[in-house]
Design a protein around this motif. Sequence first.
Motif, PDB file in Angstrom:
ATOM      1  N   LYS A  12       0.844  -1.191   0.000  1.00  0.00           N
ATOM      2  CA  LYS A  12       0.000   0.000   0.000  1.00  0.00           C
ATOM      3  C   LYS A  12       0.879   1.241   0.000  1.00  0.00           C
ATOM      4  CE  LYS A  12      -3.776  -2.153   2.495  1.00  0.00           C
ATOM      5  NZ  LYS A  12      -4.548  -2.182   3.732  1.00  0.00           N
ATOM      6  N   VAL A  13       0.535   2.194  -0.843  1.00  0.00           N
ATOM      7  CA  VAL A  13       1.203   3.492  -0.871  1.00  0.00           C
ATOM      8  C   VAL A  13       0.112   4.515  -0.569  1.00  0.00           C
ATOM      9  CG1 VAL A  13       2.578   5.114  -2.206  1.00  0.00           C
ATOM     10  CG2 VAL A  13       2.840   2.648  -2.599  1.00  0.00           C
ATOM     11  N   ILE A  14       0.249   5.168   0.580  1.00  0.00           N
ATOM     12  CA  ILE A  14      -0.795   6.044   1.098  1.00  0.00           C
ATOM     13  C   ILE A  14      -0.258   7.465   1.240  1.00  0.00           C
ATOM     14  CG2 ILE A  14      -2.302   6.471   3.084  1.00  0.00           C
ATOM     15  CD1 ILE A  14      -1.992   3.392   3.654  1.00  0.00           C
ATOM     16  N   GLY A  15      -1.052   8.423   0.839  1.00  0.00           N
ATOM     17  CA  GLY A  15      -0.681   9.829   1.004  1.00  0.00           C
ATOM     18  C   GLY A  15      -1.277  10.391   2.281  1.00  0.00           C
ATOM     19  N   ASP A  16      -0.441  10.993   3.094  1.00  0.00           N
ATOM     20  CA  ASP A  16      -0.910  11.704   4.292  1.00  0.00           C
ATOM     21  C   ASP A  16      -1.181  13.150   3.901  1.00  0.00           C
ATOM     22  OD1 ASP A  16      -0.798   9.548   5.993  1.00  0.00           O
ATOM     23  OD2 ASP A  16       1.144  10.071   6.859  1.00  0.00           O
ATOM     24  N   HIS A  17      -2.422  13.448   3.593  1.00  0.00           N
ATOM     25  CA  HIS A  17      -2.865  14.778   3.186  1.00  0.00           C
ATOM     26  C   HIS A  17      -2.245  15.241   1.873  1.00  0.00           C
ATOM     27  CE1 HIS A  17      -4.769  14.968   7.056  1.00  0.00           C
ATOM     28  NE2 HIS A  17      -3.616  14.742   7.654  1.00  0.00           N
ATOM     29  N   ILE A  18      -1.786  14.277   1.054  1.00  0.00           N
ATOM     30  CA  ILE A  18      -1.328  14.585  -0.305  1.00  0.00           C
ATOM     31  C   ILE A  18      -1.854  13.489  -1.225  1.00  0.00           C
ATOM     32  CG2 ILE A  18       0.787  15.765   0.454  1.00  0.00           C
ATOM     33  CD1 ILE A  18       2.343  13.288  -0.537  1.00  0.00           C
ATOM     34  N   GLU A  19      -1.941  13.808  -2.499  1.00  0.00           N
ATOM     35  CA  GLU A  19      -2.390  12.835  -3.481  1.00  0.00           C
ATOM     36  C   GLU A  19      -1.184  12.030  -3.979  1.00  0.00           C
ATOM     37  OE1 GLU A  19      -4.314  12.637  -7.944  1.00  0.00           O
ATOM     38  OE2 GLU A  19      -4.548  14.469  -6.776  1.00  0.00           O
ATOM     39  N   ILE A  20      -1.335  10.721  -4.023  1.00  0.00           N
ATOM     40  CA  ILE A  20      -0.284   9.860  -4.553  1.00  0.00           C
ATOM     41  C   ILE A  20      -0.529   9.695  -6.050  1.00  0.00           C
ATOM     42  CG2 ILE A  20       0.729   7.546  -4.506  1.00  0.00           C
ATOM     43  CD1 ILE A  20       1.317   9.250  -2.017  1.00  0.00           C
ATOM     44  N   THR A  21       0.423  10.149  -6.838  1.00  0.00           N
ATOM     45  CA  THR A  21       0.298  10.022  -8.287  1.00  0.00           C
ATOM     46  C   THR A  21       0.614   8.585  -8.700  1.00  0.00           C
ATOM     47  OG1 THR A  21       2.616  10.577  -8.706  1.00  0.00           O
ATOM     48  CG2 THR A  21       1.036  12.425  -8.614  1.00  0.00           C
ATOM     49  N   PRO A  22       0.124   8.153  -9.850  1.00  0.00           N
ATOM     50  CA  PRO A  22       0.476   6.814 -10.335  1.00  0.00           C
ATOM     51  C   PRO A  22       1.990   6.630 -10.477  1.00  0.00           C
ATOM     52  CG  PRO A  22      -1.389   7.666 -11.566  1.00  0.00           C
ATOM     53  CD  PRO A  22      -0.888   8.795 -10.688  1.00  0.00           C
ATOM     54  N   ALA A  23       2.700   7.691 -10.850  1.00  0.00           N
ATOM     55  CA  ALA A  23       4.157   7.597 -11.007  1.00  0.00           C
ATOM     56  C   ALA A  23       4.843   7.303  -9.675  1.00  0.00           C
ATOM     57  CB  ALA A  23       4.705   8.890 -11.606  1.00  0.00           C
ATOM     58  N   ILE A  24       4.433   7.980  -8.605  1.00  0.00           N
ATOM     59  CA  ILE A  24       5.018   7.731  -7.276  1.00  0.00           C
ATOM     60  C   ILE A  24       4.660   6.329  -6.808  1.00  0.00           C
ATOM     61  CG2 ILE A  24       4.814   8.338  -4.826  1.00  0.00           C
ATOM     62  CD1 ILE A  24       6.608  10.289  -6.034  1.00  0.00           C
ATOM     63  N   ASP A  25       3.409   5.932  -6.976  1.00  0.00           N
ATOM     64  CA  ASP A  25       2.963   4.599  -6.575  1.00  0.00           C
ATOM     65  C   ASP A  25       3.788   3.519  -7.266  1.00  0.00           C
ATOM     66  OD1 ASP A  25       0.651   3.014  -5.205  1.00  0.00           O
ATOM     67  OD2 ASP A  25       0.725   2.206  -7.253  1.00  0.00           O
ATOM     68  N   GLU A  26       3.952   3.651  -8.564  1.00  0.00           N
ATOM     69  CA  GLU A  26       4.723   2.671  -9.336  1.00  0.00           C
ATOM     70  C   GLU A  26       6.195   2.677  -8.927  1.00  0.00           C
ATOM     71  OE1 GLU A  26       6.063   1.926 -13.939  1.00  0.00           O
ATOM     72  OE2 GLU A  26       4.135   2.895 -13.569  1.00  0.00           O
ATOM     73  N   TYR A  27       6.760   3.862  -8.693  1.00  0.00           N
ATOM     74  CA  TYR A  27       8.169   3.981  -8.316  1.00  0.00           C
ATOM     75  C   TYR A  27       8.435   3.275  -6.987  1.00  0.00           C
ATOM     76  CZ  TYR A  27      12.762   6.170  -7.741  1.00  0.00           C
ATOM     77  OH  TYR A  27      14.113   6.392  -7.578  1.00  0.00           O
ATOM     78  N   VAL A  28       7.576   3.499  -5.993  1.00  0.00           N
ATOM     79  CA  VAL A  28       7.743   2.860  -4.684  1.00  0.00           C
ATOM     80  C   VAL A  28       7.678   1.341  -4.828  1.00  0.00           C
ATOM     81  CG1 VAL A  28       6.662   2.506  -2.423  1.00  0.00           C
ATOM     82  CG2 VAL A  28       6.893   4.811  -3.339  1.00  0.00           C
ATOM     83  N   LYS A  29       6.661   0.848  -5.508  1.00  0.00           N
ATOM     84  CA  LYS A  29       6.481  -0.605  -5.652  1.00  0.00           C
ATOM     85  C   LYS A  29       7.627  -1.242  -6.432  1.00  0.00           C
ATOM     86  CE  LYS A  29       1.499  -0.448  -5.126  1.00  0.00           C
ATOM     87  NZ  LYS A  29       0.189  -0.527  -5.770  1.00  0.00           N
ATOM     88  N   LYS A  30       8.040  -0.584  -7.494  1.00  0.00           N
ATOM     89  CA  LYS A  30       9.146  -1.107  -8.310  1.00  0.00           C
ATOM     90  C   LYS A  30      10.432  -1.200  -7.493  1.00  0.00           C
ATOM     91  CE  LYS A  30      11.856   0.050 -12.415  1.00  0.00           C
ATOM     92  NZ  LYS A  30      12.087   1.077 -13.425  1.00  0.00           N
ATOM     93  N   LYS A  31      10.742  -0.151  -6.749  1.00  0.00           N
ATOM     94  CA  LYS A  31      11.959  -0.142  -5.933  1.00  0.00           C
ATOM     95  C   LYS A  31      11.895  -1.215  -4.839  1.00  0.00           C
ATOM     96  CE  LYS A  31      14.802   3.189  -6.371  1.00  0.00           C
ATOM     97  NZ  LYS A  31      16.150   3.053  -6.873  1.00  0.00           N
ATOM     98  N   PHE A  32      10.730  -1.345  -4.190  1.00  0.00           N
ATOM     99  CA  PHE A  32      10.589  -2.306  -3.101  1.00  0.00           C
ATOM    100  C   PHE A  32      10.715  -3.737  -3.616  1.00  0.00           C
ATOM    101  CE2 PHE A  32       8.101  -4.942  -0.155  1.00  0.00           C
ATOM    102  CZ  PHE A  32       8.842  -4.720   1.000  1.00  0.00           C
ATOM    103  N   LEU A  33      10.141  -4.017  -4.763  1.00  0.00           N
ATOM    104  CA  LEU A  33      10.163  -5.381  -5.294  1.00  0.00           C
ATOM    105  C   LEU A  33      11.541  -5.818  -5.780  1.00  0.00           C
ATOM    106  CD1 LEU A  33       6.703  -5.477  -7.088  1.00  0.00           C
ATOM    107  CD2 LEU A  33       7.370  -6.648  -4.982  1.00  0.00           C
ATOM    108  N   THR A  34      12.494  -4.882  -5.881  1.00  0.00           N
ATOM    109  CA  THR A  34      13.860  -5.276  -6.247  1.00  0.00           C
ATOM    110  C   THR A  34      14.672  -5.719  -5.033  1.00  0.00           C
ATOM    111  OG1 THR A  34      14.735  -3.031  -6.049  1.00  0.00           O
ATOM    112  CG2 THR A  34      13.911  -3.698  -8.221  1.00  0.00           C
TER     113      THR A  34
END
Length: 108
Positions: A12-34
């Motif tokens: 889960k990628v959650i924004g605390d009072h900010i909007e999570i863009t698809p680019a940020i969501d994908e970047y976090v998941k991609k980095k974590f899965l490596t």
Amino acid sequence: LNFLKEFIMDIKVIGDHIEITPAIDEYVKKKFLTLTIPDKISQVEFRIGNENKLEQYVQFNAHIQHQNINIKVKNDNAYKCIDSLMTKIHRHFVKIKEKSHIPTHKLT
């Protein structure tokens, strides 16, 4: 294969009072899965928000092998926060592996 790993593991990628863009969501998941991830982890959470007007933060929360892991990084740039956080998560996973000798698996 990455789709299957992401499907099995709840990231889960959650924004605390900010909007999570698809680019940020994908970047976090991609980095974590490596990363080499401990076997007994099924859900992780990344919280992204603004610490103040000049700093952003990314926080990692997970429950691994009967312990809660919480790591937070601050920086003026969200992508730099994510990169720094992944380095800290990797170091923490290595420590867990060394202490427990429980097998890990590479998710790439």
